[in-house]
Design a protein around this motif. Structure first.
Motif, PDB file in Angstrom:
ATOM      1  N   TYR A 121      -0.396 -12.458  -7.543  1.00 50.12           N
ATOM      2  CA  TYR A 121      -0.386 -11.107  -6.985  1.00 50.12           C
ATOM      3  C   TYR A 121       0.979 -10.765  -6.392  1.00 50.12           C
ATOM      4  O   TYR A 121       1.566 -11.552  -5.643  1.00 50.12           O
ATOM      5  CB  TYR A 121      -1.445 -10.977  -5.884  1.00 50.12           C
ATOM      6  CG  TYR A 121      -2.855 -11.208  -6.355  1.00 50.12           C
ATOM      7  CD1 TYR A 121      -3.545 -10.230  -7.069  1.00 50.12           C
ATOM      8  CD2 TYR A 121      -3.505 -12.416  -6.088  1.00 50.12           C
ATOM      9  CE1 TYR A 121      -4.845 -10.445  -7.507  1.00 50.12           C
ATOM     10  CE2 TYR A 121      -4.799 -12.644  -6.513  1.00 50.12           C
ATOM     11  CZ  TYR A 121      -5.467 -11.654  -7.231  1.00 50.12           C
ATOM     12  OH  TYR A 121      -6.754 -11.872  -7.665  1.00 50.12           O
ATOM     13  N   GLY A 132      -2.809  -5.085  -6.637  1.00 53.27           N
ATOM     14  CA  GLY A 132      -3.462  -5.374  -7.908  1.00 53.27           C
ATOM     15  C   GLY A 132      -4.676  -6.267  -7.790  1.00 53.27           C
ATOM     16  O   GLY A 132      -5.069  -6.926  -8.761  1.00 53.27           O
ATOM     17  N   PRO A 183      -8.515  -6.933  -7.805  1.00 53.39           N
ATOM     18  CA  PRO A 183      -9.682  -6.230  -8.353  1.00 53.39           C
ATOM     19  C   PRO A 183     -10.781  -6.054  -7.312  1.00 53.39           C
ATOM     20  O   PRO A 183     -10.818  -6.759  -6.300  1.00 53.39           O
ATOM     21  CB  PRO A 183     -10.140  -7.149  -9.487  1.00 53.39           C
ATOM     22  CG  PRO A 183      -9.635  -8.504  -9.108  1.00 53.39           C
ATOM     23  CD  PRO A 183      -8.342  -8.271  -8.389  1.00 53.39           C
ATOM     24  N   SER A 197     -12.470  -1.745  -2.287  1.00 60.80           N
ATOM     25  CA  SER A 197     -12.067  -1.979  -0.905  1.00 60.80           C
ATOM     26  C   SER A 197     -13.197  -1.613   0.037  1.00 60.80           C
ATOM     27  O   SER A 197     -13.946  -0.667  -0.201  1.00 60.80           O
ATOM     28  CB  SER A 197     -10.820  -1.165  -0.570  1.00 60.80           C
ATOM     29  OG  SER A 197     -10.492  -1.294   0.813  1.00 60.80           O
ATOM     30  N   GLU A 214     -10.761   2.937  -3.851  1.00 55.80           N
ATOM     31  CA  GLU A 214     -10.156   2.616  -5.141  1.00 55.80           C
ATOM     32  C   GLU A 214      -8.807   1.916  -5.018  1.00 55.80           C
ATOM     33  O   GLU A 214      -8.220   1.508  -6.023  1.00 55.80           O
ATOM     34  CB  GLU A 214      -9.970   3.919  -5.951  1.00 55.80           C
ATOM     35  CG  GLU A 214     -11.263   4.680  -6.213  1.00 55.80           C
ATOM     36  CD  GLU A 214     -12.310   3.825  -6.904  1.00 55.80           C
ATOM     37  OE1 GLU A 214     -11.941   3.104  -7.848  1.00 55.80           O
ATOM     38  OE2 GLU A 214     -13.485   3.873  -6.485  1.00 55.80           O
ATOM     39  N   THR A 261      -6.002  -0.811  -4.667  1.00 52.98           N
ATOM     40  CA  THR A 261      -5.996  -2.195  -5.161  1.00 52.98           C
ATOM     41  C   THR A 261      -5.363  -3.160  -4.169  1.00 52.98           C
ATOM     42  O   THR A 261      -5.115  -4.312  -4.498  1.00 52.98           O
ATOM     43  CB  THR A 261      -5.224  -2.281  -6.495  1.00 52.98           C
ATOM     44  OG1 THR A 261      -3.830  -2.023  -6.249  1.00 52.98           O
ATOM     45  CG2 THR A 261      -5.773  -1.302  -7.510  1.00 52.98           C
TER      46      THR A 261
END
Length: 365
Positions: free
Chosen positions: A80, A111, A113, A116, A123, A125
């Motif tokens: 990440y 990034g 997945p 949240s 939405e 990341t």
């Protein structure tokens, strides 16, 4: 070793909690607004972690993790993009010699997945970790926080002023006289607060940083910490000779070499001796070891510009910017959800900063 199942933890539901939380949030919002005048820098300042030391680009790498530690985002190997923000724990903008050594390491990964837990940015990341260079915290309920937050604002002045020190500790211990019996006094919390005075001033990259509060960890319950792997060239931080010693040492160290850290997890094995709702007590390592689940790499970089401090100051870090498998648990963790959110909203509004999660480290740096 038998690990406590997340489903076996029962949250404490106290009467009056919501009313107390509403007052805490209102007080934090007010103090955030008042910080414009109080700090006199032309902008709103956080009521905690007010002084930022820098923002560094990083990479978080999850390798092969053995069961039962392979949970949530640590269940499968992944890499990440990330940033790390370093800050002082107090809500003042002063020379380092007038602040304590309690410092924070906020990690933001990109990034990641999943959805949240922050409903107003479901939405996004991003995935945050809030850590500090101590193992314990000094408030465990909304009511504690409501009183202690006001006292916290007096630090470190109150503890170095002989005329105030004794009365300050008395107010802390008795929750400003609301706890009549010594059996109810906040002994654990007071000792936790005083433990922060024992933290030595060192290079920010040399500390071990802890979550203090507990989290769901997939099927289990855990605390999280980072441990430095790389020796530092500039270990000592001389705040008497340099009022910006923490910042300048971080800039120098980051510009000279790469650094790395282990991200470790301690799983709960005994809710009695490793309490979730008392963050003022350290979980004994002999009951459950720390196990590495990821590595954080900070490449050599130049963070010396004012733009770095601006980016760091605008970066919001909250333990609730996470996923269901890593839900914060315990009352003080629930308090943090709305306190952090409201503080961020007020600060960004006053400072005319967009409150939108970045998609990568490149957007910030």
């Amino acid at each position: 070793m038998d690990f406590v199942r997340y489903e076996d933890y029962t949250p404490v539901e106290r009467p009056g909690y919501q009313q107390e939380l509403d007052e805490v949030v209102s007080n934090v919002a007010r103090r955030t607004r008042e910080s414009v005048q109080r700090q006199d820098v032309g902008r709103a300042v956080r009521t905690a972690h007010g002084k930022t030391y820098g923002l560094v680009k990083a990479t978080v790498t999850v390798g092969e993790v053995s069961a039962p530690y392979a949970q949530g985002i640590f269940a499968t190997p992944a890499t990440y993009d990330a940033v790390v923000r370093y800050s002082n724990g107090l809500g003042h903008l002063r020379a380092d010699s007038l602040l304590g050594a309690a410092c924070g390491m906020g990690i933001k990964m990109f990034g990641v997945p999943g959805t949240s837990l922050l409903t107003d940015e479901a939405e996004a990341t991003t995935f945050d970790l809030n850590l500090i260079n101590n193992t314990v915290f000094f408030a465990n309920t909304a009511y504690d926080y409501m009183v202690i937050e006001e006292l916290f604002a007096e630090l470190p002045d109150a503890l170095v002023n002989p005329a105030r020190r004794k009365s300050w500790m008395g107010e802390f211990l008795t929750r400003r006289g609301t706890l009549a019996s010594a059996d109810e006094w906040l002994w654990d919390e007071l000792f936790a607060m005083l433990s922060f005075t024992q933290v030595q001033r060192r290079n920010l990259l040399s500390y071990t940083y802890n979550s203090m509060g507990a989290f769901r960890y997939g099927d289990h319950i855990a605390k999280i910490r980072t441990v430095p792997l790389s020796p530092v060239t500039h270990l000592e931080v001389d705040v008497r000779a340099d009022g910006e010693a923490f910042r300048n040492t971080l800039v120098a160290e980051a510009g000279e070499r790469d650094h790395a850290f282990e991200l470790q997890v301690q799983l709960n094995t005994d809710l009695g001796r490793m309490p979730v709702d008392n963050t003022s007590l350290e979980w004994p390592e002999q009951l459950s070891p720390w196990v590495t689940v990821a590595r954080i790499d900070v490449p050599r970089q130049d963070i010396g510009g004012e733009d770095n401090l601006t980016a760091a100051d605008g970066t919001s870090i909250t333990p609730w910017r996470t996923r269901e498998d890593h839900r914060p648990i315990g009352e003080i963790q629930r308090v943090r959800e709305e306190v952090y959110r409201r503080s961020s909203i007020e600060r960004h509004r006053i400072n005319n900063q967009p409150r939108q999660e970045p998609a990568s480290s490149a957007e910030l740096l």
